[in-house]
Design an enzyme around this catalytic site. Structure first.
Site, mmCIF file in Angstrom:
data_model
loop_
_atom_site.group_PDB
_atom_site.id
_atom_site.type_symbol
_atom_site.label_atom_id
_atom_site.label_comp_id
_atom_site.label_asym_id
_atom_site.label_seq_id
_atom_site.Cartn_x
_atom_site.Cartn_y
_atom_site.Cartn_z
ATOM 1 N N ALA A 1 57.922 21.588 -17.186
ATOM 2 C CA ALA A 1 56.799 22.570 -16.586
ATOM 3 C C ALA A 1 56.286 23.508 -17.654
ATOM 4 O O ALA A 1 57.081 24.133 -18.424
ATOM 5 C CB ALA A 1 57.649 23.395 -15.419
ATOM 6 N N LEU B 1 1.027 -1.197 0.020
ATOM 7 C CA LEU B 1 -0.063 0.017 0.002
ATOM 8 C C LEU B 1 0.786 1.390 0.110
ATOM 9 O O LEU B 1 1.785 1.684 0.988
ATOM 10 C CB LEU B 1 -0.807 0.058 1.204
ATOM 11 C CG LEU B 1 -1.818 -1.134 1.400
ATOM 12 C CD1 LEU B 1 -2.320 -1.184 3.029
ATOM 13 C CD2 LEU B 1 -2.846 -1.224 0.462
ATOM 14 N N SER C 1 55.359 20.078 -13.906
ATOM 15 C CA SER C 1 54.087 20.795 -13.241
ATOM 16 C C SER C 1 53.596 21.782 -14.266
ATOM 17 O O SER C 1 53.998 22.221 -15.179
ATOM 18 C CB SER C 1 54.810 21.907 -12.203
ATOM 19 O OG SER C 1 55.283 20.807 -11.044
ATOM 20 N N ARG D 1 0.480 13.822 7.732
ATOM 21 C CA ARG D 1 1.189 14.099 9.065
ATOM 22 C C ARG D 1 2.671 14.448 8.799
ATOM 23 O O ARG D 1 3.224 15.038 9.554
ATOM 24 C CB ARG D 1 1.037 13.164 10.262
ATOM 25 C CG ARG D 1 -0.429 13.106 10.434
ATOM 26 C CD ARG D 1 -0.680 11.972 11.540
ATOM 27 N NE ARG D 1 -0.853 10.755 10.584
ATOM 28 C CZ ARG D 1 -1.301 9.621 11.122
ATOM 29 N NH1 ARG D 1 -1.103 9.317 12.115
ATOM 30 N NH2 ARG D 1 -1.494 8.331 10.456
ATOM 31 N N GLY E 1 -0.849 6.695 -0.501
ATOM 32 C CA GLY E 1 -1.198 7.856 0.285
ATOM 33 C C GLY E 1 -0.048 8.984 0.169
ATOM 34 O O GLY E 1 0.669 8.743 -0.024
HETATM 35 C C1 UD1 Z 1 -3.789 2.165 8.912
HETATM 36 C C2 UD1 Z 1 -4.738 1.144 9.724
HETATM 37 C C3 UD1 Z 1 -4.569 1.103 10.985
HETATM 38 C C4 UD1 Z 1 -3.257 0.822 11.402
HETATM 39 C C5 UD1 Z 1 -2.121 1.691 10.928
HETATM 40 C C6 UD1 Z 1 -0.612 1.412 10.958
HETATM 41 C C7 UD1 Z 1 -6.905 1.378 8.162
HETATM 42 C C8 UD1 Z 1 -8.097 1.757 8.024
HETATM 43 N N1 UD1 Z 1 -6.133 1.738 9.247
HETATM 44 O O1 UD1 Z 1 -3.944 3.434 9.087
HETATM 45 O O2 UD1 Z 1 -5.405 0.180 11.576
HETATM 46 O O3 UD1 Z 1 -2.808 0.754 12.735
HETATM 47 O O4 UD1 Z 1 -2.229 1.795 9.428
HETATM 48 O O5 UD1 Z 1 -0.131 0.234 10.288
HETATM 49 O O6 UD1 Z 1 -6.295 0.482 7.322
HETATM 50 N N2 UD1 Z 1 -2.728 3.885 1.487
HETATM 51 C C9 UD1 Z 1 -3.091 3.732 0.412
HETATM 52 N N3 UD1 Z 1 -4.358 4.490 -0.303
HETATM 53 C C10 UD1 Z 1 -5.014 4.990 0.526
HETATM 54 C C11 UD1 Z 1 -4.773 5.007 2.011
HETATM 55 C C12 UD1 Z 1 -3.604 4.847 2.341
HETATM 56 O O7 UD1 Z 1 -2.221 3.310 -0.626
HETATM 57 O O8 UD1 Z 1 -6.247 5.466 0.152
HETATM 58 C C13 UD1 Z 1 -1.419 3.394 2.104
HETATM 59 C C14 UD1 Z 1 -0.655 4.813 2.472
HETATM 60 O O9 UD1 Z 1 0.223 5.051 1.508
HETATM 61 C C15 UD1 Z 1 0.222 3.805 3.647
HETATM 62 C C16 UD1 Z 1 -0.673 2.512 4.218
HETATM 63 O O10 UD1 Z 1 -1.659 2.789 3.179
HETATM 64 O O11 UD1 Z 1 1.422 3.281 3.124
HETATM 65 C C17 UD1 Z 1 -1.319 3.050 5.494
HETATM 66 O O12 UD1 Z 1 -1.818 4.538 5.421
HETATM 67 P P1 UD1 Z 1 -2.031 5.345 6.404
HETATM 68 O O13 UD1 Z 1 -2.773 6.583 5.866
HETATM 69 O O14 UD1 Z 1 -0.861 5.673 7.190
HETATM 70 O O15 UD1 Z 1 -3.079 4.537 7.443
HETATM 71 P P2 UD1 Z 1 -3.185 4.936 9.030
HETATM 72 O O16 UD1 Z 1 -4.042 5.913 9.313
HETATM 73 O O17 UD1 Z 1 -1.875 4.733 9.727
HETATM 74 CA CA CA Z 2 0.433 4.832 8.833
#
Ligand code: UD1
Ligand code: CA
Length: 492
Positions: free
Chosen positions: A466, A27, A448, A34, A30
């Site tokens: 040189a 995944l 040199s 933060r 995103g």
């Molecule tokens: C997610 C989990 C949470 C877990 C936490 C830490 C869910 C709803 N929540 O929350 O339970 O404790 O990770 O591992 O799954 N991403 C996508 N597409 C999206 C959203 C996110 O690809 O639409 C990817 C982000 O790039 C990231 C990963 O998913 O690599 C996690 O996304 P993030 O937004 O960090 O999730 P958390 O809010 O931390």
């Molecule tokens: Ca996360």
């Protein structure tokens, strides 16, 4: 060719699992709000590599058939980061870098899935549906922002998943401060009741210290079926992947939880403070590993050595040294302060004096460099050669015992053995259109301030006076001088 480690792992895989195939989905679509950044979170670097590269690396060690990466925010850049990491692994298997890194299993296919809008972790998997439908077996899902995950942990997750015959197995950990993570609520038998996100939980639910870490093993068919039932009925209006296990249970599927003891390993990076914390941890563990293997690190607090760097026994690394990339340093070497090196191959007993900057270069046994030496673009410094202060060497081969001790530029040059280059010598390699070569044969002495206007060759045993401007080839055993330089006398 594969190195030993990968072979062993491949064997383990075939022992445990002859008919089930494991694919991996990362995944990585995103933004990572933060981080307060315009760059996708998974592109932020830890010890010189983007976060997603670490996750990919762990995934590749399982020799999966396919790795799917869900990309969205800065999709092209994230895709490139993934491909670059694979290239790095392939490069690491080249003979110039014996045994450096676990390589890429040749049969792993890379797929990229575009998630155009980022509507949650569940939505990210939904975006991959079309591609996943062509596959069967197991799918490991990994968060692209948790870089410390180890391949062993993923293997264990897959093994438990199989042994318990689960449809989904979630990795969980206990956190002292679970804020921000999805909480795992268990029933009194210890089975999963539900997952609750920070923004959705009641105070009692949020008091739970067990959290999910976005690492799962799914049976693909059960996962795809459950995706149809995901809703956005939650505080963030997102499709949560964390709802999938509960949906599966409601359809009579079996869900398991694997409580992992090492919470540090699965920490996600959400802020730049967490990024810096991980950087420090990774750096400290790398330095500890090197020191335990016999390398002296004079001041670990100011030494930066990236994960893929290898250093031999009894080498000494002085304070404030940075060594990056795929670098390999032999034994008995001394690297003095303020030196920065990247992608270097250094043989045994080499001394690099203060403030040298070296990239993509080879330095052979017993050579001495610096202070203030600059090597780049495939410089190859021969055995016992000496490259001194304010000498730049670019794409040049320097023969054994040859010395260029002061204020010199050597570019696109081939120098033989026992050559001496006087201070202020320049290979004038660029005519405004193309780069031209300079060849200096064995036992030549360059006076040199000699300008060597390339393409040009200086024959064996010759000397330049040189200030010579050498525009024509110099025959062997001759002294040339002047502007332009002409033969003054034969030396033999
Ligand atoms: C997610 C989990 C949470 C877990 C936490 C830490 C869910 C709803 N929540 O929350 O339970 O404790 O990770 O591992 O799954 N991403 C996508 N597409 C999206 C959203 C996110 O690809 O639409 C990817 C982000 O790039 C990231 C990963 O998913 O690599 C996690 O996304 P993030 O937004 O960090 O999730 P958390 O809010 O931390
Ligand atoms: Ca996360």
């Amino acid at each position: 060719m594969r190195d030993g480690k990968t072979d062993v792992e491949t064997e383990v895989k075939t022992d445990v699992n002859t008919d089930v195939k494991t694919d991996v989905l990362i995944l990585a679509a995103g933004l990572g709000t933060r981080m307060k950044s315009r760059r996708a979170k998974v592109l932020h670097e830890l010890a010189g590599s983007p976060l997603v590269a670490y996750v990919l690396r762990a995934a590749l060690e399982l020799a999966p058939e396919a790795v799917f990466t869900v990309v969205g925010y800065q999709a092209d850049e994230v895709e490139r980061a993934v491909r670059d990491e694979v290239k790095r692994r392939e490069q690491a298997r080249m003979p110039a870098l014996p045994g450096a890194l676990p390589g890429v299993p040749a049969r792993t296919e890379l797929h990229f899935v575009r998630q155009l809008e980022q509507r949650g972790t569940g939505h990210a998997v939904m975006a991959a549906r079309e591609q996943l439908e062509k596959h069967h077996g197991e799918l490991l899902v990994l968060a692209g922002d948790a870089p410390l995950i180890k391949a062993e942990t993923l293997k264990r997750l897959a093994e438990i998943h199989r042994a318990e015959q689960n449809d989904a197995t979630m990795l969980t950990v206990l956190m002292d401060d679970p804020t921000g993570y999805g909480r795992i609520i268990r029933d009194k038998d210890g089975s999963l009741l539900r997952c609750v996100e920070q923004k959705d939980g009641s105070p009692e639910e949020l008091a739970t210290r067990e959290v999910g870490v976005s690492i799962y093993c799914f049976n693909l068919d059960a996962l795809l079926a459950a995706l149809d039932h995901l809703t956005t009925d939650n505080a963030q209006g997102e499709y949560y992947l964390t709802d999938v296990p509960r949906i599966m249970q409601a359809h009579g599927k079996k869900v398991g939880l694997l409580l992992h003891s090492n919470a540090e390993e699965v920490l996600g990076v959400n802020t730049r403070i967490e990024l810096a914390d991980l950087e420090r941890k990774l750096r400290e563990s790398k330095l500890r590993e090197l020191m335990l293997s016999g390398v002296t690190i004079v001041d670990p607090a100011t030494t930066y050595i990236h994960r893929d760097v290898q250093i031999g026994q009894d080498s000494i690394i002085h304070p404030q040294v940075i060594i990056e990339g795929l670098s390999r340093i032999g034994s008995g070497c001394t690297i003095q302060s303020w030196t920065r090196m990247k992608n270097v191959q250094i043989e045994d007993n080499v001394t690099i004096r203060n403030s040298s900057v070296i990239e993509d270069s080879v330095i052979r046994e017993g050579a001495t460099l610096g202070p203030f030496a600059r090597l780049r673009a495939g410089a190859d410094i021969g055995e016992k050669a000496g490259i001194g202060n304010f000498v730049e060497v670019k794409k040049s081969k320097i023969g054994r015992g040859t010395k260029a001790s002061h204020l010199t530029y050597l570019g696109d040059a081939t120098l033989g053995e026992r050559v001496n280059i006087g201070a202020g010598t320049v290979t004038c390699n660029y005519d405004g259109v193309r780069k031209n070569e300079t060849i200096i044969e064995d036992d030549v002495k360059i006076g040199s301030d000699t300008m060597l206007v390339a393409p040009v060759r200086v024959g064996r045993g010759s000397k330049t006076a040189a200030g010579s401007v050498v525009t024509k080839d110099v025959p062997a055993d001759s002294l040339v001088a002047g502007v332009p330089a002409v033969v003054k006398k034969k030396l033999k």
